[in-house]
Enzyme design. Sequence first.
Site, PDB file in Angstrom:
ATOM      1  CB  SER A 241      -8.747  -1.686   4.136  1.00  0.00           C
ATOM      2  OG  SER A 241      -8.985  -3.002   3.735  1.00  0.00           O
TER       3      SER A 241
ATOM      4  NE  ARG B 208      -4.032  -2.000   0.332  1.00  0.00           N
ATOM      5  CZ  ARG B 208      -4.003  -3.256  -0.114  1.00  0.00           C
ATOM      6  NH1 ARG B 208      -2.929  -3.724  -0.755  1.00  0.00           N
ATOM      7  NH2 ARG B 208      -5.047  -4.049   0.065  1.00  0.00           N
TER       8      ARG B 208
ATOM      9  CD  GLU C 245      -5.912   1.000   1.893  1.00  0.00           C
ATOM     10  OE1 GLU C 245      -6.825   1.447   1.176  1.00  0.00           O
ATOM     11  OE2 GLU C 245      -5.712  -0.216   2.063  1.00  0.00           O
TER      12      GLU C 245
HETATM   13  P1  FAD Z   1      -9.004   8.195  -5.722  1.00  0.00           P
HETATM   14  O1  FAD Z   1      -9.708   7.868  -4.479  1.00  0.00           O
HETATM   15  O2  FAD Z   1      -9.630   9.166  -6.647  1.00  0.00           O
HETATM   16  O3  FAD Z   1      -7.536   8.709  -5.352  1.00  0.00           O
HETATM   17  C1  FAD Z   1      -6.760   8.004  -4.420  1.00  0.00           C
HETATM   18  C2  FAD Z   1      -5.435   8.756  -4.239  1.00  0.00           C
HETATM   19  O4  FAD Z   1      -4.695   8.729  -5.444  1.00  0.00           O
HETATM   20  C3  FAD Z   1      -5.630  10.237  -3.915  1.00  0.00           C
HETATM   21  O5  FAD Z   1      -4.592  10.630  -3.069  1.00  0.00           O
HETATM   22  C4  FAD Z   1      -5.508  10.914  -5.267  1.00  0.00           C
HETATM   23  O6  FAD Z   1      -5.050  12.250  -5.151  1.00  0.00           O
HETATM   24  C5  FAD Z   1      -4.482  10.038  -5.962  1.00  0.00           C
HETATM   25  N1  FAD Z   1      -4.684   9.947  -7.417  1.00  0.00           N
HETATM   26  C6  FAD Z   1      -5.759   9.458  -8.080  1.00  0.00           C
HETATM   27  N2  FAD Z   1      -5.526   9.475  -9.404  1.00  0.00           N
HETATM   28  C7  FAD Z   1      -4.280   9.978  -9.579  1.00  0.00           C
HETATM   29  C8  FAD Z   1      -3.491  10.230 -10.711  1.00  0.00           C
HETATM   30  N3  FAD Z   1      -3.900   9.984 -11.965  1.00  0.00           N
HETATM   31  N4  FAD Z   1      -2.241  10.754 -10.522  1.00  0.00           N
HETATM   32  C9  FAD Z   1      -1.800  11.040  -9.269  1.00  0.00           C
HETATM   33  N5  FAD Z   1      -2.516  10.817  -8.152  1.00  0.00           N
HETATM   34  C10 FAD Z   1      -3.746  10.291  -8.321  1.00  0.00           C
HETATM   35  N6  FAD Z   1      -7.517  -0.978  -2.600  1.00  0.00           N
HETATM   36  C11 FAD Z   1      -6.673  -2.026  -2.673  1.00  0.00           C
HETATM   37  O7  FAD Z   1      -5.464  -1.830  -2.841  1.00  0.00           O
HETATM   38  N7  FAD Z   1      -7.118  -3.309  -2.588  1.00  0.00           N
HETATM   39  C12 FAD Z   1      -8.417  -3.609  -2.427  1.00  0.00           C
HETATM   40  O8  FAD Z   1      -8.797  -4.781  -2.345  1.00  0.00           O
HETATM   41  C13 FAD Z   1      -9.351  -2.528  -2.341  1.00  0.00           C
HETATM   42  N8  FAD Z   1     -10.667  -2.775  -2.161  1.00  0.00           N
HETATM   43  C14 FAD Z   1     -11.536  -1.737  -2.047  1.00  0.00           C
HETATM   44  C15 FAD Z   1     -12.901  -2.030  -1.860  1.00  0.00           C
HETATM   45  C16 FAD Z   1     -13.821  -1.004  -1.742  1.00  0.00           C
HETATM   46  C17 FAD Z   1     -15.283  -1.338  -1.533  1.00  0.00           C
HETATM   47  C18 FAD Z   1     -13.387   0.348  -1.822  1.00  0.00           C
HETATM   48  C19 FAD Z   1     -14.395   1.470  -1.731  1.00  0.00           C
HETATM   49  C20 FAD Z   1     -12.048   0.643  -2.006  1.00  0.00           C
HETATM   50  C21 FAD Z   1     -11.097  -0.395  -2.124  1.00  0.00           C
HETATM   51  N9  FAD Z   1      -9.731  -0.148  -2.317  1.00  0.00           N
HETATM   52  C22 FAD Z   1      -8.851  -1.204  -2.429  1.00  0.00           C
HETATM   53  C23 FAD Z   1      -9.217   1.233  -2.354  1.00  0.00           C
HETATM   54  C24 FAD Z   1      -9.333   1.916  -3.748  1.00  0.00           C
HETATM   55  O9  FAD Z   1     -10.324   1.322  -4.541  1.00  0.00           O
HETATM   56  C25 FAD Z   1      -8.015   1.893  -4.516  1.00  0.00           C
HETATM   57  O10 FAD Z   1      -7.008   2.527  -3.764  1.00  0.00           O
HETATM   58  C26 FAD Z   1      -8.122   2.566  -5.883  1.00  0.00           C
HETATM   59  O11 FAD Z   1      -6.908   2.439  -6.588  1.00  0.00           O
HETATM   60  C27 FAD Z   1      -8.481   4.050  -5.782  1.00  0.00           C
HETATM   61  O12 FAD Z   1      -8.797   4.499  -7.087  1.00  0.00           O
HETATM   62  P2  FAD Z   1      -9.557   5.880  -7.305  1.00  0.00           P
HETATM   63  O13 FAD Z   1      -9.494   6.194  -8.761  1.00  0.00           O
HETATM   64  O14 FAD Z   1     -10.916   5.810  -6.707  1.00  0.00           O
HETATM   65  O15 FAD Z   1      -8.613   6.860  -6.492  1.00  0.00           O
HETATM   66  N1  EPU Z   2     -10.960 -10.709  10.159  1.00  0.00           N
HETATM   67  C1  EPU Z   2     -11.672 -10.860  11.325  1.00  0.00           C
HETATM   68  N2  EPU Z   2     -12.693  -9.983  11.565  1.00  0.00           N
HETATM   69  C2  EPU Z   2     -13.007  -8.985  10.714  1.00  0.00           C
HETATM   70  C3  EPU Z   2     -12.255  -8.813   9.541  1.00  0.00           C
HETATM   71  C4  EPU Z   2     -11.223  -9.700   9.271  1.00  0.00           C
HETATM   72  O1  EPU Z   2     -11.413 -11.743  12.123  1.00  0.00           O
HETATM   73  O2  EPU Z   2     -13.956  -8.241  11.008  1.00  0.00           O
HETATM   74  C5  EPU Z   2      -9.911 -11.687   9.836  1.00  0.00           C
HETATM   75  C6  EPU Z   2     -10.390 -12.606   8.704  1.00  0.00           C
HETATM   76  O3  EPU Z   2     -11.109 -13.686   9.176  1.00  0.00           O
HETATM   77  C7  EPU Z   2      -9.105 -13.025   8.054  1.00  0.00           C
HETATM   78  C8  EPU Z   2      -8.180 -11.837   8.295  1.00  0.00           C
HETATM   79  O4  EPU Z   2      -8.763 -11.044   9.325  1.00  0.00           O
HETATM   80  O5  EPU Z   2      -8.588 -14.144   8.708  1.00  0.00           O
HETATM   81  C9  EPU Z   2      -7.947 -10.995   7.038  1.00  0.00           C
HETATM   82  O6  EPU Z   2      -9.204 -10.551   6.527  1.00  0.00           O
HETATM   83  P1  EPU Z   2      -9.457 -10.395   4.953  1.00  0.00           P
HETATM   84  O7  EPU Z   2      -9.079 -11.641   4.232  1.00  0.00           O
HETATM   85  O8  EPU Z   2     -10.833  -9.879   4.762  1.00  0.00           O
HETATM   86  O9  EPU Z   2      -8.393  -9.314   4.495  1.00  0.00           O
HETATM   87  P2  EPU Z   2      -7.885  -7.977   5.161  1.00  0.00           P
HETATM   88  O10 EPU Z   2      -6.486  -8.187   5.617  1.00  0.00           O
HETATM   89  O11 EPU Z   2      -8.867  -7.448   6.144  1.00  0.00           O
HETATM   90  C10 EPU Z   2      -6.781  -7.077   2.987  1.00  0.00           C
HETATM   91  C11 EPU Z   2      -6.746  -5.784   2.236  1.00  0.00           C
HETATM   92  C12 EPU Z   2      -7.964  -5.658   1.354  1.00  0.00           C
HETATM   93  C13 EPU Z   2      -7.964  -6.820   0.363  1.00  0.00           C
HETATM   94  C14 EPU Z   2      -8.003  -8.136   1.158  1.00  0.00           C
HETATM   95  C15 EPU Z   2      -7.870  -9.341   0.254  1.00  0.00           C
HETATM   96  C16 EPU Z   2      -5.481  -4.222   3.557  1.00  0.00           C
HETATM   97  C17 EPU Z   2      -5.505  -3.024   4.447  1.00  0.00           C
HETATM   98  N3  EPU Z   2      -6.669  -4.662   3.144  1.00  0.00           N
HETATM   99  O12 EPU Z   2      -7.883  -7.009   3.888  1.00  0.00           O
HETATM  100  O13 EPU Z   2      -7.841  -4.450   0.612  1.00  0.00           O
HETATM  101  O14 EPU Z   2      -9.069  -6.751  -0.507  1.00  0.00           O
HETATM  102  O15 EPU Z   2      -6.896  -8.170   2.086  1.00  0.00           O
HETATM  103  O16 EPU Z   2      -6.558  -9.425  -0.193  1.00  0.00           O
HETATM  104  O17 EPU Z   2      -4.410  -4.713   3.240  1.00  0.00           O
HETATM  105  C18 EPU Z   2      -8.351  -2.125   0.669  1.00  0.00           C
HETATM  106  O18 EPU Z   2      -7.130  -1.923   0.649  1.00  0.00           O
HETATM  107  O19 EPU Z   2      -9.196  -1.188   0.659  1.00  0.00           O
HETATM  108  C19 EPU Z   2      -8.839  -3.490   0.706  1.00  0.00           C
HETATM  109  C20 EPU Z   2     -10.135  -3.794   0.773  1.00  0.00           C
END
Ligand code: FAD
Ligand code: EPU
Length: 352
Positions: A243, A169, A338
Amino acid sequence: MNSEVVQPEANVCLQACNTLRLPARAAWLYRAATIEQLCDAIDWADSRSLPLLILGGGSNVILAGDFPGLVVKIGINGRCWSDVSADAATLELGAGENWHETVMYAVRSGYRGIENLALIPGTVGAAPIQNIGAYGVELSQSLIDVQVWDREARDIRTLAANECEFGYRDSLFKRNPTRYVVLKVRLRLAKKAPLNLMYRDLQAYFGDDVEPDSLTAEDVARAVIQVRCRKLPDPDMLPNVGSFFKNPVVSLEHYQALKIELPELVAYEGPDNAKLAAGWLIDFCGWKGHRESHVGVHNRQALVLVHHGNGEGRELLSLAARIRDDVQSRFGVVLEVEPRIFPVDMREAFGF
Ligand code: FAD
Ligand code: EPU
Protein backbone atom coordinates in the site's frame (compact mmCIF):
# COMPACT_ATOMS: atom_id res chain seq x y z
CA MET A 1 32.41 -0.16 21.28
CA ASN A 2 35.03 -0.11 18.58
CA SER A 3 34.07 1.84 15.49
CA GLU A 4 37.62 1.32 14.12
CA VAL A 5 36.72 -2.26 13.10
CA VAL A 6 33.79 -1.10 10.94
CA GLN A 7 34.62 -1.13 7.27
CA PRO A 8 31.60 -0.09 5.23
CA GLU A 9 31.52 -0.34 1.44
CA ALA A 10 31.61 3.02 -0.33
CA ASN A 11 29.22 4.25 -3.04
CA VAL A 12 26.93 1.20 -3.18
CA CYS A 13 23.95 0.67 -5.51
CA LEU A 14 20.80 0.11 -3.38
CA GLN A 15 18.52 -1.31 -6.09
CA ALA A 16 18.85 -4.87 -4.80
CA CYS A 17 18.21 -3.71 -1.21
CA ASN A 18 14.62 -2.51 -1.71
CA THR A 19 11.48 -3.83 -3.37
CA LEU A 20 10.74 -0.73 -5.52
CA ARG A 21 14.11 -1.03 -7.26
CA LEU A 22 14.41 2.66 -8.08
CA PRO A 23 17.95 3.83 -8.84
CA ALA A 24 19.67 5.03 -5.66
CA ARG A 25 23.12 4.78 -4.16
CA ALA A 26 24.35 4.87 -0.57
CA ALA A 27 27.48 6.84 0.26
CA TRP A 28 28.25 3.92 2.60
CA LEU A 29 26.69 0.50 3.26
CA TYR A 30 27.38 -1.89 6.14
CA ARG A 31 25.81 -5.27 6.92
CA ALA A 32 25.50 -5.81 10.68
CA ALA A 33 25.22 -9.46 11.75
CA THR A 34 25.48 -8.84 15.50
CA ILE A 35 24.35 -6.22 17.99
CA GLU A 36 28.01 -5.28 18.58
CA GLN A 37 28.58 -4.70 14.85
CA LEU A 38 25.42 -2.59 14.68
CA CYS A 39 26.49 -0.37 17.61
CA ASP A 40 30.00 0.00 16.18
CA ALA A 41 28.51 1.02 12.81
CA ILE A 42 26.28 3.63 14.46
CA ASP A 43 29.34 5.04 16.28
CA TRP A 44 31.22 5.07 12.96
CA ALA A 45 28.46 7.18 11.35
CA ASP A 46 28.03 9.44 14.39
CA SER A 47 31.75 10.15 14.64
CA ARG A 48 31.63 11.40 11.03
CA SER A 49 28.30 13.26 11.48
CA LEU A 50 26.75 11.12 8.77
CA PRO A 51 23.00 10.45 8.58
CA LEU A 52 22.01 6.84 9.29
CA LEU A 53 19.42 4.68 7.57
CA ILE A 54 18.53 1.28 9.02
CA LEU A 55 17.26 -1.17 6.40
CA GLY A 56 15.63 -4.55 6.76
CA GLY A 57 14.17 -6.02 3.57
CA GLY A 58 13.53 -2.59 2.02
CA SER A 59 9.82 -3.34 1.40
CA ASN A 60 8.52 -0.20 3.10
CA VAL A 61 10.95 2.48 1.94
CA ILE A 62 11.00 4.67 -1.14
CA LEU A 63 14.63 5.28 -2.03
CA ALA A 64 13.95 8.12 -4.43
CA GLY A 65 17.52 9.37 -4.68
CA ASP A 66 21.02 8.87 -3.30
CA PHE A 67 21.46 8.54 0.47
CA PRO A 68 24.36 10.71 1.64
CA GLY A 69 25.17 8.73 4.81
CA LEU A 70 25.54 5.19 6.15
CA VAL A 71 22.94 2.53 5.34
CA VAL A 72 23.05 -0.36 7.82
CA LYS A 73 21.39 -3.55 6.65
CA ILE A 74 20.24 -5.55 9.66
CA GLY A 75 21.22 -9.23 9.61
CA ILE A 76 20.86 -10.01 13.32
CA ASN A 77 19.35 -13.48 13.28
CA GLY A 78 18.20 -15.98 15.90
CA ARG A 79 14.96 -17.67 16.87
CA CYS A 80 14.04 -19.64 19.99
CA TRP A 81 11.09 -20.62 22.17
CA SER A 82 10.92 -19.78 25.88
CA ASP A 83 8.35 -19.80 28.73
CA VAL A 84 6.57 -22.78 27.19
CA SER A 85 3.40 -23.79 29.06
CA ALA A 86 0.70 -26.31 28.13
CA ASP A 87 -0.98 -23.84 25.75
CA ALA A 88 1.24 -20.78 25.22
CA ALA A 89 4.86 -20.06 24.36
CA THR A 90 7.11 -17.07 23.74
CA LEU A 91 8.89 -16.79 20.40
CA GLU A 92 12.11 -14.74 20.64
CA LEU A 93 13.38 -13.37 17.34
CA GLY A 94 16.41 -11.47 16.09
CA ALA A 95 15.57 -8.32 14.07
CA GLY A 96 17.04 -9.73 10.86
CA GLU A 97 14.81 -12.83 10.73
CA ASN A 98 12.45 -13.02 7.74
CA TRP A 99 8.88 -12.18 8.82
CA HIS A 100 6.99 -14.58 6.55
CA GLU A 101 9.29 -17.50 7.42
CA THR A 102 8.66 -16.70 11.08
CA VAL A 103 4.88 -16.88 10.54
CA MET A 104 5.16 -20.23 8.75
CA TYR A 105 7.47 -21.59 11.47
CA ALA A 106 4.97 -20.55 14.17
CA VAL A 107 1.91 -22.04 12.44
CA ARG A 108 3.73 -25.29 11.61
CA SER A 109 4.67 -25.53 15.28
CA GLY A 110 0.92 -25.35 16.05
CA TYR A 111 0.83 -21.81 17.44
CA ARG A 112 -1.78 -19.16 16.67
CA GLY A 113 -1.64 -15.36 16.73
CA ILE A 114 0.23 -14.22 13.61
CA GLU A 115 -1.25 -16.47 10.88
CA ASN A 116 -3.21 -13.55 9.32
CA LEU A 117 0.12 -11.74 8.83
CA ALA A 118 1.51 -14.37 6.42
CA LEU A 119 3.34 -13.23 3.28
CA ILE A 120 4.05 -9.68 4.50
CA PRO A 121 7.54 -9.09 3.08
CA GLY A 122 10.46 -7.90 5.17
CA THR A 123 12.12 -8.53 8.49
CA VAL A 124 11.02 -9.07 12.08
CA GLY A 125 12.82 -5.89 13.18
CA ALA A 126 10.72 -3.70 10.88
CA ALA A 127 7.42 -5.29 11.95
CA PRO A 128 6.95 -3.08 15.06
CA ILE A 129 7.96 0.10 13.18
CA GLN A 130 4.56 0.46 11.54
CA ASN A 131 2.83 -2.23 13.63
CA ILE A 132 2.24 -4.41 10.57
CA GLY A 133 -1.34 -5.45 10.04
CA ALA A 134 -3.45 -7.48 7.65
CA TYR A 135 -6.75 -9.36 7.49
CA GLY A 136 -8.04 -8.05 10.81
CA VAL A 137 -4.88 -8.64 12.89
CA GLU A 138 -2.02 -6.36 13.98
CA LEU A 139 1.39 -7.31 15.33
CA SER A 140 0.70 -5.45 18.60
CA GLN A 141 -1.87 -8.12 19.55
CA SER A 142 0.86 -10.79 19.93
CA LEU A 143 3.82 -8.67 20.90
CA ILE A 144 5.28 -8.89 24.42
CA ASP A 145 8.17 -6.46 24.03
CA VAL A 146 10.82 -5.01 21.74
CA GLN A 147 14.50 -4.77 22.55
CA VAL A 148 16.06 -1.64 21.06
CA TRP A 149 19.32 0.25 20.89
CA ASP A 150 18.31 3.72 22.14
CA ARG A 151 20.65 6.13 20.37
CA GLU A 152 19.74 8.96 22.76
CA ALA A 153 20.37 6.99 25.96
CA ARG A 154 23.21 5.06 24.24
CA ASP A 155 21.94 1.88 25.82
CA ILE A 156 19.94 -1.28 25.14
CA ARG A 157 16.36 -0.97 26.44
CA THR A 158 13.35 -3.25 26.46
CA LEU A 159 10.03 -1.57 25.71
CA ALA A 160 6.87 -3.46 26.68
CA ALA A 161 4.08 -3.48 24.07
CA ASN A 162 2.11 -0.86 26.00
CA GLU A 163 5.11 1.51 25.86
CA CYS A 164 5.43 1.29 22.07
CA GLU A 165 2.43 3.59 21.41
CA PHE A 166 1.09 1.31 18.70
CA GLY A 167 -1.67 2.52 16.40
CA TYR A 168 -2.84 1.84 12.86
CA ARG A 169 0.42 1.71 10.83
CA ASP A 170 2.02 3.70 13.62
CA SER A 171 4.31 3.39 16.66
CA LEU A 172 6.74 5.25 18.89
CA PHE A 173 9.49 3.99 16.55
CA LYS A 174 7.86 5.34 13.39
CA ARG A 175 7.48 8.76 15.04
CA ASN A 176 11.11 8.78 16.29
CA PRO A 177 12.87 7.35 13.25
CA THR A 178 16.42 8.29 14.24
CA ARG A 179 16.24 7.25 17.90
CA TYR A 180 15.50 3.53 18.12
CA VAL A 181 17.02 0.54 16.37
CA VAL A 182 15.10 -2.69 16.90
CA LEU A 183 17.35 -5.58 17.94
CA LYS A 184 14.94 -8.30 19.12
CA VAL A 185 11.21 -8.95 19.29
CA ARG A 186 9.31 -11.29 21.62
CA LEU A 187 5.87 -12.64 20.67
CA ARG A 188 3.40 -14.56 22.87
CA LEU A 189 1.56 -17.21 20.87
CA ALA A 190 -0.96 -19.83 21.95
CA LYS A 191 -2.16 -23.18 20.62
CA LYS A 192 -5.80 -22.62 21.54
CA ALA A 193 -6.23 -18.90 20.73
CA PRO A 194 -9.31 -18.17 18.55
CA LEU A 195 -8.71 -17.80 14.82
CA ASN A 196 -9.72 -14.45 13.32
CA LEU A 197 -11.78 -14.98 10.15
CA MET A 198 -13.68 -11.67 10.31
CA TYR A 199 -12.07 -10.02 7.26
CA ARG A 200 -14.40 -10.12 4.26
CA ASP A 201 -11.85 -11.84 1.99
CA LEU A 202 -11.32 -14.65 4.52
CA GLN A 203 -15.07 -15.14 4.99
CA ALA A 204 -15.44 -15.37 1.21
CA TYR A 205 -12.51 -17.81 1.01
CA PHE A 206 -13.83 -20.24 3.63
CA GLY A 207 -17.55 -19.76 2.94
CA ASP A 208 -20.42 -19.68 5.43
CA ASP A 209 -20.41 -23.37 6.30
CA VAL A 210 -16.89 -23.69 7.64
CA GLU A 211 -16.53 -24.48 11.35
CA PRO A 212 -13.67 -22.32 12.68
CA ASP A 213 -12.85 -25.13 15.13
CA SER A 214 -12.08 -27.41 12.20
CA LEU A 215 -9.31 -25.09 10.93
CA THR A 216 -5.67 -24.79 11.93
CA ALA A 217 -3.51 -21.67 11.97
CA GLU A 218 -1.72 -23.13 8.96
CA ASP A 219 -5.07 -23.31 7.05
CA VAL A 220 -5.62 -19.61 7.75
CA ALA A 221 -2.06 -18.68 6.72
CA ARG A 222 -2.54 -20.57 3.44
CA ALA A 223 -5.85 -18.77 2.81
CA VAL A 224 -4.20 -15.40 3.47
CA ILE A 225 -1.37 -16.31 1.07
CA GLN A 226 -3.87 -17.15 -1.67
CA VAL A 227 -5.94 -13.99 -1.16
CA ARG A 228 -2.81 -11.82 -1.16
CA CYS A 229 -1.42 -13.46 -4.31
CA ARG A 230 -4.66 -12.68 -6.15
CA LYS A 231 -4.53 -8.96 -5.29
CA LEU A 232 -1.00 -7.84 -4.61
CA PRO A 233 1.87 -7.87 -7.11
CA ASP A 234 4.94 -9.95 -6.22
CA PRO A 235 7.71 -7.34 -5.80
CA ASP A 236 10.19 -9.70 -7.51
CA MET A 237 8.02 -9.60 -10.65
CA LEU A 238 6.66 -6.03 -10.43
CA PRO A 239 8.51 -3.77 -7.96
CA ASN A 240 6.28 -2.11 -5.33
CA VAL A 241 6.01 -1.29 -1.61
CA GLY A 242 2.54 -2.69 -0.92
CA SER A 243 0.00 0.00 0.00
CA PHE A 244 1.46 3.34 -1.02
CA PHE A 245 -0.93 5.37 1.15
CA LYS A 246 -2.56 4.70 4.52
CA ASN A 247 -6.32 4.31 4.65
CA PRO A 248 -7.43 7.81 5.77
CA VAL A 249 -9.32 8.23 9.03
CA VAL A 250 -12.08 10.89 8.87
CA SER A 251 -14.77 12.19 11.23
CA LEU A 252 -18.14 10.42 11.24
CA GLU A 253 -19.75 13.62 9.87
CA HIS A 254 -17.36 13.68 6.91
CA TYR A 255 -17.91 9.97 6.26
CA GLN A 256 -21.70 10.25 6.44
CA ALA A 257 -21.72 13.20 4.00
CA LEU A 258 -19.60 11.20 1.52
CA LYS A 259 -21.73 8.08 2.00
CA ILE A 260 -24.94 9.96 1.10
CA GLU A 261 -23.35 11.10 -2.15
CA LEU A 262 -21.55 7.78 -2.83
CA PRO A 263 -23.47 4.88 -1.23
CA GLU A 264 -20.97 2.31 -2.56
CA LEU A 265 -18.00 3.94 -0.71
CA VAL A 266 -16.06 1.28 1.28
CA ALA A 267 -15.22 2.23 4.88
CA TYR A 268 -14.76 0.72 8.33
CA GLU A 269 -16.95 2.67 10.72
CA GLY A 270 -15.84 3.00 14.36
CA PRO A 271 -17.55 4.66 17.31
CA ASP A 272 -15.67 7.98 16.86
CA ASN A 273 -14.47 8.03 13.25
CA ALA A 274 -14.35 6.06 10.01
CA LYS A 275 -11.42 4.61 8.08
CA LEU A 276 -11.99 4.95 4.34
CA ALA A 277 -10.60 2.41 1.85
CA ALA A 278 -8.00 4.53 0.04
CA GLY A 279 -7.87 1.94 -2.77
CA TRP A 280 -11.56 2.52 -3.41
CA LEU A 281 -11.10 6.33 -3.50
CA ILE A 282 -8.19 6.10 -5.95
CA ASP A 283 -10.02 3.51 -8.05
CA PHE A 284 -13.12 5.76 -8.15
CA CYS A 285 -10.97 8.62 -9.49
CA GLY A 286 -10.00 6.35 -12.41
CA TRP A 287 -6.33 5.71 -11.60
CA LYS A 288 -6.45 1.90 -11.38
CA GLY A 289 -4.26 0.36 -14.10
CA HIS A 290 -2.95 3.83 -15.11
CA ARG A 291 0.54 3.69 -16.61
CA GLU A 292 2.94 6.44 -17.61
CA SER A 293 6.18 5.10 -19.13
CA HIS A 294 8.08 3.66 -16.14
CA VAL A 295 5.62 3.88 -13.25
CA GLY A 296 1.94 3.24 -12.68
CA VAL A 297 -0.95 2.05 -10.53
CA HIS A 298 -1.52 -1.69 -10.16
CA ASN A 299 -4.43 -3.01 -12.20
CA ARG A 300 -5.86 -5.16 -9.37
CA GLN A 301 -5.25 -2.86 -6.37
CA ALA A 302 -5.29 0.91 -6.86
CA LEU A 303 -3.53 1.47 -3.52
CA VAL A 304 -0.35 -0.13 -4.90
CA LEU A 305 1.93 2.01 -7.06
CA VAL A 306 4.35 0.06 -9.22
CA HIS A 307 7.69 0.57 -10.93
CA HIS A 308 7.80 -1.02 -14.40
CA GLY A 309 11.59 -0.59 -14.64
CA ASN A 310 14.09 2.09 -15.71
CA GLY A 311 12.10 4.72 -13.78
CA GLU A 312 13.27 7.35 -11.34
CA GLY A 313 12.12 8.30 -7.86
CA ARG A 314 10.79 11.66 -9.00
CA GLU A 315 8.49 10.01 -11.60
CA LEU A 316 6.91 7.82 -8.94
CA LEU A 317 6.56 10.67 -6.43
CA SER A 318 5.09 12.96 -9.09
CA LEU A 319 2.44 10.32 -9.89
CA ALA A 320 1.74 9.83 -6.17
CA ALA A 321 1.38 13.60 -5.66
CA ARG A 322 -1.15 13.86 -8.51
CA ILE A 323 -3.18 10.95 -7.09
CA ARG A 324 -3.10 12.56 -3.62
CA ASP A 325 -4.25 15.93 -5.08
CA ASP A 326 -7.02 14.30 -7.12
CA VAL A 327 -8.40 12.42 -4.09
CA GLN A 328 -8.21 15.57 -1.98
CA SER A 329 -10.11 17.70 -4.46
CA ARG A 330 -12.73 14.98 -5.11
CA PHE A 331 -13.37 13.83 -1.50
CA GLY A 332 -11.72 16.45 0.74
CA VAL A 333 -9.47 13.70 2.15
CA VAL A 334 -5.68 13.98 2.45
CA LEU A 335 -3.83 10.74 1.74
CA GLU A 336 -0.69 10.11 3.81
CA VAL A 337 2.16 8.06 2.34
CA GLU A 338 2.65 4.81 4.28
CA PRO A 339 6.34 3.95 3.57
CA ARG A 340 9.18 6.31 4.46
CA ILE A 341 10.69 8.40 1.67
CA PHE A 342 14.45 9.03 1.39
CA PRO A 343 16.24 11.35 0.92
CA VAL A 344 14.37 14.05 2.84
CA ASP A 345 14.70 16.71 0.10
CA MET A 346 12.86 14.46 -2.39
CA ARG A 347 10.05 13.90 0.12
CA GLU A 348 9.74 17.64 0.73
CA ALA A 349 9.90 18.48 -2.99
CA PHE A 350 6.61 16.63 -3.54
CA GLY A 351 4.97 17.83 -0.31
CA PHE A 352 4.92 14.47 1.48
P1 FAD B 1 12.28 -1.78 5.52
O1 FAD B 1 11.57 -1.36 4.30
O2 FAD B 1 13.70 -2.18 5.39
O3 FAD B 1 12.17 -0.60 6.59
C1 FAD B 1 10.93 0.01 6.84
C2 FAD B 1 11.15 1.12 7.88
O4 FAD B 1 11.54 0.55 9.11
C3 FAD B 1 12.28 2.08 7.50
O5 FAD B 1 11.94 3.35 7.97
C4 FAD B 1 13.48 1.53 8.25
O6 FAD B 1 14.43 2.54 8.54
C5 FAD B 1 12.84 0.99 9.51
N1 FAD B 1 13.52 -0.20 10.05
C6 FAD B 1 13.70 -1.40 9.45
N2 FAD B 1 14.31 -2.25 10.31
C7 FAD B 1 14.51 -1.57 11.46
C8 FAD B 1 15.08 -1.91 12.69
N3 FAD B 1 15.59 -3.12 12.96
N4 FAD B 1 15.13 -0.95 13.67
C9 FAD B 1 14.64 0.30 13.43
N5 FAD B 1 14.08 0.67 12.27
C10 FAD B 1 14.03 -0.26 11.30
N6 FAD B 1 2.71 -3.91 5.59
C11 FAD B 1 1.66 -4.17 6.39
O7 FAD B 1 1.62 -3.67 7.52
N7 FAD B 1 0.66 -5.00 6.01
C12 FAD B 1 0.64 -5.60 4.81
O8 FAD B 1 -0.28 -6.35 4.48
C13 FAD B 1 1.73 -5.35 3.92
N8 FAD B 1 1.76 -5.92 2.69
C14 FAD B 1 2.78 -5.64 1.84
C15 FAD B 1 2.78 -6.25 0.57
C16 FAD B 1 3.80 -5.99 -0.32
C17 FAD B 1 3.78 -6.65 -1.69
C18 FAD B 1 4.87 -5.13 0.05
C19 FAD B 1 6.01 -4.88 -0.91
C20 FAD B 1 4.88 -4.53 1.30
C21 FAD B 1 3.84 -4.77 2.22
N9 FAD B 1 3.81 -4.19 3.49
C22 FAD B 1 2.76 -4.48 4.35
C23 FAD B 1 4.85 -3.25 3.91
C24 FAD B 1 6.14 -3.93 4.47
O9 FAD B 1 6.27 -5.25 4.02
C25 FAD B 1 6.17 -3.93 6.00
O10 FAD B 1 6.09 -2.61 6.48
C26 FAD B 1 7.43 -4.59 6.55
O11 FAD B 1 7.38 -4.65 7.96
C27 FAD B 1 8.71 -3.86 6.14
O12 FAD B 1 9.81 -4.69 6.49
P2 FAD B 1 11.25 -4.42 5.89
O13 FAD B 1 12.21 -5.27 6.65
O14 FAD B 1 11.23 -4.61 4.41
O15 FAD B 1 11.44 -2.89 6.28
N1 EPU C 1 -10.85 -1.50 -3.34
C1 EPU C 1 -11.38 -1.05 -4.52
N2 EPU C 1 -10.51 -0.83 -5.56
C2 EPU C 1 -9.18 -1.03 -5.45
C3 EPU C 1 -8.64 -1.46 -4.23
C4 EPU C 1 -9.51 -1.70 -3.16
O1 EPU C 1 -12.57 -0.84 -4.66
O2 EPU C 1 -8.47 -0.82 -6.45
C5 EPU C 1 -11.77 -1.82 -2.23
C6 EPU C 1 -11.86 -3.34 -2.06
O3 EPU C 1 -12.82 -3.90 -2.88
C7 EPU C 1 -12.21 -3.49 -0.61
C8 EPU C 1 -11.56 -2.27 0.04
O4 EPU C 1 -11.26 -1.35 -1.00
O5 EPU C 1 -13.59 -3.41 -0.44
C9 EPU C 1 -10.29 -2.62 0.83
O6 EPU C 1 -9.36 -3.28 -0.03
P1 EPU C 1 -8.40 -4.44 0.51
O7 EPU C 1 -9.18 -5.48 1.24
O8 EPU C 1 -7.54 -4.88 -0.61
O9 EPU C 1 -7.53 -3.72 1.63
P2 EPU C 1 -6.86 -2.30 1.70
O10 EPU C 1 -7.60 -1.49 2.70
O11 EPU C 1 -6.66 -1.72 0.34
C10 EPU C 1 -5.31 -2.90 3.70
C11 EPU C 1 -3.87 -2.72 4.05
C12 EPU C 1 -3.04 -3.81 3.42
C13 EPU C 1 -3.52 -5.16 3.94
C14 EPU C 1 -5.00 -5.32 3.56
C15 EPU C 1 -5.60 -6.57 4.16
C16 EPU C 1 -3.52 -0.38 4.45
C17 EPU C 1 -2.95 0.91 3.96
N3 EPU C 1 -3.40 -1.42 3.64
O12 EPU C 1 -5.43 -2.68 2.29
O13 EPU C 1 -1.69 -3.63 3.85
O14 EPU C 1 -2.77 -6.22 3.41
O15 EPU C 1 -5.76 -4.20 4.07
O16 EPU C 1 -5.77 -6.38 5.53
O17 EPU C 1 -4.04 -0.41 5.56
C18 EPU C 1 0.35 -2.53 3.30
O18 EPU C 1 0.23 -1.92 4.36
O19 EPU C 1 1.35 -2.39 2.54
C19 EPU C 1 -0.69 -3.46 2.90
C20 EPU C 1 -0.66 -4.13 1.75
